[in-house]
Design an enzyme around this catalytic site. Structure first.
Site, PDB file in Angstrom:
ATOM      1  N   ASP A   4       1.045  -1.293   0.024  1.00  0.00           N
ATOM      2  CA  ASP A   4      -0.014   0.079  -0.123  1.00  0.00           C
ATOM      3  C   ASP A   4       0.870   1.133  -0.030  1.00  0.00           C
ATOM      4  OD1 ASP A   4      -1.693   2.315   0.939  1.00  0.00           O
ATOM      5  OD2 ASP A   4      -3.189   0.698   1.329  1.00  0.00           O
ATOM      6  N   ILE A   5       0.692   2.143  -0.738  1.00  0.00           N
ATOM      7  CA  ILE A   5       1.264   3.430  -1.027  1.00  0.00           C
ATOM      8  C   ILE A   5       1.376   4.322   0.099  1.00  0.00           C
ATOM      9  CG2 ILE A   5      -0.377   4.944  -2.215  1.00  0.00           C
ATOM     10  CD1 ILE A   5       3.409   4.244  -3.329  1.00  0.00           C
ATOM     11  N   HIS A  50     -10.132  -5.538  -2.788  1.00  0.00           N
ATOM     12  CA  HIS A  50      -8.906  -5.649  -2.247  1.00  0.00           C
ATOM     13  C   HIS A  50      -8.897  -6.163  -0.766  1.00  0.00           C
ATOM     14  CE1 HIS A  50      -9.643  -1.572  -2.304  1.00  0.00           C
ATOM     15  NE2 HIS A  50      -8.820  -1.577  -1.103  1.00  0.00           N
ATOM     16  N   HIS A  86      -6.642  -5.842   2.710  1.00  0.00           N
ATOM     17  CA  HIS A  86      -5.587  -5.061   3.353  1.00  0.00           C
ATOM     18  C   HIS A  86      -4.827  -5.974   4.390  1.00  0.00           C
ATOM     19  CE1 HIS A  86      -6.516  -0.592   2.275  1.00  0.00           C
ATOM     20  NE2 HIS A  86      -7.767  -1.424   2.380  1.00  0.00           N
TER      21      HIS A  86
HETATM   22  P1  5GP Z   1      -9.833   1.392   0.444  1.00  0.00           P
HETATM   23  O1  5GP Z   1     -10.476   1.264  -1.075  1.00  0.00           O
HETATM   24  O2  5GP Z   1      -9.664  -0.036   0.998  1.00  0.00           O
HETATM   25  O3  5GP Z   1     -10.550   2.204   1.517  1.00  0.00           O
HETATM   26  O4  5GP Z   1      -8.432   2.168   0.367  1.00  0.00           O
HETATM   27  C1  5GP Z   1      -7.745   1.945  -0.807  1.00  0.00           C
HETATM   28  C2  5GP Z   1      -6.090   1.682  -0.318  1.00  0.00           C
HETATM   29  O5  5GP Z   1      -5.497   1.715  -1.577  1.00  0.00           O
HETATM   30  C3  5GP Z   1      -5.823   2.839   0.329  1.00  0.00           C
HETATM   31  O6  5GP Z   1      -5.089   2.294   1.681  1.00  0.00           O
HETATM   32  C4  5GP Z   1      -4.454   3.547  -0.387  1.00  0.00           C
HETATM   33  O7  5GP Z   1      -3.451   3.937   0.171  1.00  0.00           O
HETATM   34  C5  5GP Z   1      -4.273   2.557  -1.424  1.00  0.00           C
HETATM   35  N1  5GP Z   1      -3.941   2.942  -2.587  1.00  0.00           N
HETATM   36  C6  5GP Z   1      -4.795   3.818  -3.393  1.00  0.00           C
HETATM   37  N2  5GP Z   1      -4.292   4.400  -4.665  1.00  0.00           N
HETATM   38  C7  5GP Z   1      -2.984   3.627  -4.609  1.00  0.00           C
HETATM   39  C8  5GP Z   1      -2.012   3.701  -5.704  1.00  0.00           C
HETATM   40  O8  5GP Z   1      -1.875   4.133  -6.775  1.00  0.00           O
HETATM   41  N3  5GP Z   1      -0.882   2.474  -5.280  1.00  0.00           N
HETATM   42  C9  5GP Z   1      -0.858   1.804  -4.098  1.00  0.00           C
HETATM   43  N4  5GP Z   1       0.279   0.874  -3.996  1.00  0.00           N
HETATM   44  N5  5GP Z   1      -1.827   2.097  -3.097  1.00  0.00           N
HETATM   45  C10 5GP Z   1      -2.899   2.916  -3.417  1.00  0.00           C
END
Ligand code: 5GP
Length: 130
Positions: A29-30, A93, A95
Site C-alpha cells: 500500500d502506497i 482488495h 489489506h
Molecule cells: P480502500 O479502498 O480499501 O478504502 O483504500 C484503498 C487503499 O489503496 C488505500 O489504503 C490507499 O493507500 C491504497 N492505494 C490507493 N491508490 C494506490 C496506488 O496507486 N498505489 C498503491 N500501492 N496503493 C494505493
C-alpha cells in the site's frame, strides 16, 4: 475504464510488487498504516469483495495467507491483521497489516511516510520469503 489497481497489475502504474499468480496480485500500500502493509487483489475487476464468486473469494484468501506468512517473517509483529474497506478504490482488495496492537489497523490514524528505498527494501525482503 480500468481501475487504478488494474493499471498497477498491467504495469502501467509502478508499484512495490510482492507476489503474483494467474489470478491474484499483491503489492505494498502506497500510504501504509504500518511497514509491510500490503494489498492483495484479484486480477479480475470487481468493485465489491463479496460480489466475487465463491471460488475466487476462496482463492483470494489462500493467496493472502501465503503473503501474510511472508510478511510475518520480515516485519516484527504479533500477527497480520486483515481488513476489507474498498471505500476508496472500486476494485476488490484485502489489506494485510502487521499488528503490534489493535490501534495499528485504525484507518483513521495518519499514514506512514516511508522513503522509496525503505519501501523497496521491505518489498524485496517479503518477496524473498515467498
Ligand atoms: P480502500 O479502498 O480499501 O478504502 O483504500 C484503498 C487503499 O489503496 C488505500 O489504503 C490507499 O493507500 C491504497 N492505494 C490507493 N491508490 C494506490 C496506488 O496507486 N498505489 C498503491 N500501492 N496503493 C494505493
Amino acid at each position: 475504464m480500468a481501475s487504478i489497481f488494474s493499471k498497477i497489475i498491467a504495469g502501467e502504474i509502478p508499484c512495490y510488487k510482492i507476489a503474483e499468480d494467474e489470478r491474484f496480485f499483491a503489492f505494498l500500500d502506497i500510504n501504509p498504516l504500518a511497514k509491510g502493509h500490503t494489498l492483495v487483489v484479484p486480477k479480475q475487476e470487481c468493485d465489491y469483495v463479496f460480489d466475487l464468486d465463491d471460488e475466487l473469494l476462496g482463492g483470494l484468501s489462500v493467496f493472502a495467507k501465503k503473503v501474510a506468512k511472508a510478511i510475518e517473517q520480515v516485519i516484527p509483529c504479533k500477527r497480520i491483521g486483515v481488513a476489507v474497506l474498498g471505500l476508496e478504490v472500486p476494485h476488490a482488495h484485502v489489506h494485510l497489516v502487521p499488528l503490534q496492537s489493535e490501534a495499528d489497523i485504525s484507518f483513521a490514524k495518519p499514514k506512514l511516510q516511508l522513503a522509496k528505498e525503505e519501501m523497496e527494501a521491505v518489498a524485496e525482503a517479503i518477496r524473498a520469503q515467498l
